[in-house]
Design a protein around this motif. Structure first.
Motif, PDB file in Angstrom:
ATOM      1  N   GLY A  76      40.869  45.868  42.247  1.00  0.00           N
ATOM      2  CA  GLY A  76      41.645  45.733  41.018  1.00  0.00           C
ATOM      3  C   GLY A  76      43.060  45.283  41.304  1.00  0.00           C
ATOM      4  O   GLY A  76      43.612  44.436  40.587  1.00  0.00           O
ATOM      5  N   PHE A  79      42.923  41.594  42.129  1.00  0.00           N
ATOM      6  CA  PHE A  79      42.607  40.805  40.932  1.00  0.00           C
ATOM      7  C   PHE A  79      43.844  40.633  40.046  1.00  0.00           C
ATOM      8  O   PHE A  79      44.200  39.521  39.643  1.00  0.00           O
ATOM      9  N   GLY A 121      36.666  38.018  38.253  1.00  0.00           N
ATOM     10  CA  GLY A 121      36.955  39.366  37.760  1.00  0.00           C
ATOM     11  C   GLY A 121      35.863  39.895  36.855  1.00  0.00           C
ATOM     12  O   GLY A 121      35.525  41.087  36.919  1.00  0.00           O
ATOM     13  N   ALA A 131      43.729  46.406  37.997  1.00  0.00           N
ATOM     14  CA  ALA A 131      44.031  45.028  37.607  1.00  0.00           C
ATOM     15  C   ALA A 131      45.189  44.985  36.609  1.00  0.00           C
ATOM     16  O   ALA A 131      46.101  44.159  36.743  1.00  0.00           O
ATOM     17  N   TYR A 173      35.767  42.067  43.944  1.00  0.00           N
ATOM     18  CA  TYR A 173      36.590  40.926  43.529  1.00  0.00           C
ATOM     19  C   TYR A 173      36.951  40.027  44.698  1.00  0.00           C
ATOM     20  O   TYR A 173      36.771  38.799  44.600  1.00  0.00           O
ATOM     21  N   CYS A 232      46.170  37.158  39.259  1.00  0.00           N
ATOM     22  CA  CYS A 232      46.393  36.590  37.924  1.00  0.00           C
ATOM     23  C   CYS A 232      47.861  36.590  37.504  1.00  0.00           C
ATOM     24  O   CYS A 232      48.268  35.788  36.650  1.00  0.00           O
ATOM     25  N   THR A 234      33.599  43.215  37.543  1.00  0.00           N
ATOM     26  CA  THR A 234      33.489  44.313  36.581  1.00  0.00           C
ATOM     27  C   THR A 234      32.035  44.707  36.381  1.00  0.00           C
ATOM     28  O   THR A 234      31.685  45.899  36.395  1.00  0.00           O
TER      29      THR A 234
END
Length: 463
Positions: free
Chosen positions: A410, A413, A450, A368, A193, A417, A454
């Motif tokens: 994670g 990320f 993201g 995340a 990420y 957000c 993944t």
């Protein structure tokens, strides 16, 4: 606590999006969490919430973080009142180094990569230097906030010679990893990420690509429509000293000292070992060194008196008191989430048996979700890194670097957000962008990176 453990952070997230009052939203989530721990008694919960804010300072590391968050305002203020930021802007303008929107965006991206000392400092420096250039080139504050945010925590993770690296190394050592330093640096190649986020930010800086709501904001700024501005926008010490000469060095040198002093501080506190150094101490030393450098430059060149320098420094600290208060609330709600076992509940939802090929992607998504709910990447690391190490140990032929990279990615990320993340808040503040506007315009870019990450972890799990 089960399901109720996710309600306080969810309330804080929802209120911040609805009311745009981040301080009050964080405290509301803190109050609810404390009330739940107090058996549902709101008055006892209120008293406990206040005590938890005070208790933040019982931890020396937390105190140092809050201190340098406020003190960095002094660095910015002294640079501005000396005319250092104006001098730098003039220097690049006269040489036509930043005479197009693309060059303004690339400068922001470059600063984010070069000033890797600490994520908060990175975005504050980025905002102070680039905001006038973005306004001159009619590039939105939302775009600046995105570029500053996308090159803060991700870069700190990719260049771990800072507080981030020291912290993660200690987490790995606590889990019994034989060579935590090698494990950390090995995980950089699998920190998908951060790699994708920084690469995407570079593409956006070069091309000006507008995705989703960013297109509306950029089009409005292009035709001269004024953006909504965060009320607490960082603009400390706009007035210059009477004797200021607007020299770029008066801002550039203190920032360089700050960057150099970070690894030096880690080496000193770690007695020759970067991994054993105290990240919060090193960052505090770095900021204090920058303040001292700025003061000496001003006094030696007689641009300001000692009294003027002192008053300006405290004025800068005062401007960032709201930001320091946000840090206190972030630490407090993070402690509440730990007591409620929010992260463990989120983890338990995903601990059913899954194919080994999906395990790294699961660790990434788990990190995340936890970081998004709690608004903290460091708190997420403390919860998810042990799970990642355990999964790697239990999976035949698994690469520890992949699992550690997934856990760290994670966390970054979700933090990127989350509207209650301290880095997200600081990015909007430093850029003068409305906080919710920043969250909404940044989210499509973060989700794109993201999604790519993944898929990369699925591939890594199959390799």
């Amino acid at each position: 606590m089960g399901f109720w453990s996710i309600v306080p952070p969810a309330l804080a997230i929802g209120l911040s999006m609805l009311t745009r009052q981040v301080h009050l939203s964080l405290f509301a989530g803190l109050w609810l969490g404390a009330s739940l721990l107090a058996g549902g008694h709101p008055l006892r919960g209120l008293a406990d919430a206040l005590e938890r804010c005070v208790a933040v300072f019982a931890d020396a590391g937390n105190t140092r973080v809050v201190l340098f968050t406020a003190l960095v305002g002094a660095v910015i203020t002294l640079g501005r009142r000396a005319g250092g930021v104006d001098g730098f802007v003039r220097w690049v303008t006269e040489r036509r180094l930043v005479d197009t929107p693309r060059r303004a965006r690339m400068l922001s991206w470059g600063l984010g990569v070069l000033v890797f000392v600490e994520s908060s400092i990175t975005v504050l420096v980025n905002g102070a230097v680039c905001r006038p250039l973005f306004e001159r080139q009619r590039v939105s504050r939302a775009k600046l906030a995105y570029l500053a945010d996308a090159t803060s925590a991700p870069v700190c993770l990719l260049i771990p010679l800072n507080a981030w690296g020291a912290y993660v190394t200690q987490l790995l050592a606590a889990e019994g990893v034989a060579d935590p330093v090698s494990a950390l640096f090995g995980s950089v190649a699998f920190s998908f990420y951060p790699l994708f986020a920084v690469a995407l930010a570079l593409y956006v800086a070069w091309t000006g690509w507008d995705l989703g709501p960013m297109r509306r904001v950029e089009q409005a700024v292009t035709v001269g429509v004024t953006e909504p501005v965060l009320e607490a926008a960082v603009d400390p010490g706009a007035e210059r000293f009477p004797g200021s000469r607007a020299r770029a060095r008066d801002f550039v040198l203190p920032v360089l000292v700050m960057v150099v002093m970070m690894p030096v501080g880690l080496l000193v506190t770690g007695r020759g070992s970067l991994a054993a150094g105290s990240g919060s101490t090193a960052v505090l030393w770095a900021v204090l060194s920058a303040i001292a450098t700025s003061a000496l430059l001003l006094l030696a060149s007689r641009q300001a008196t000692l009294s003027e320098v002192t008053q300006a420094a405290f004025a800068g600290v005062g401007e960032l008191v709201p930001l320091a208060a946000l840090m206190v609330l972030a630490f407090a709600i993070g402690a509440i989430c730990r007591d409620l076992e929010t992260g463990r509940f989120v983890a338990s939802l995903s601990q059913a048996a899954v194919p080994a090929v999906l395990a790294p992607a699961l660790v990434f998504l788990l990190g995340a979700l936890t970081a998004f709910a709690t608004g903290t990447s460091w708190g997420t690391f403390a919860l998810i890194v042990p799970i990642a190490v355990a999964l790697a140990s239990a999976t035949p032929d698994a690469s520890l670097a992949v699992y550690v990279g997934a856990a760290l990615s994670g966390g970054v990320f979700g933090d990127h957000c989350s509207p209650i993340s301290d880095t997200t808040i600081i990015a909007s503040t430093a850029s003068g962008c409305d906080h919710v506007e920043h969250v909404v315009t940044q989210l499509p870019y973060a989700l794109a990176a993201g999604a790519a990450a993944t898929l990369a972890y699925v591939v890594a799990g199959a390799a």
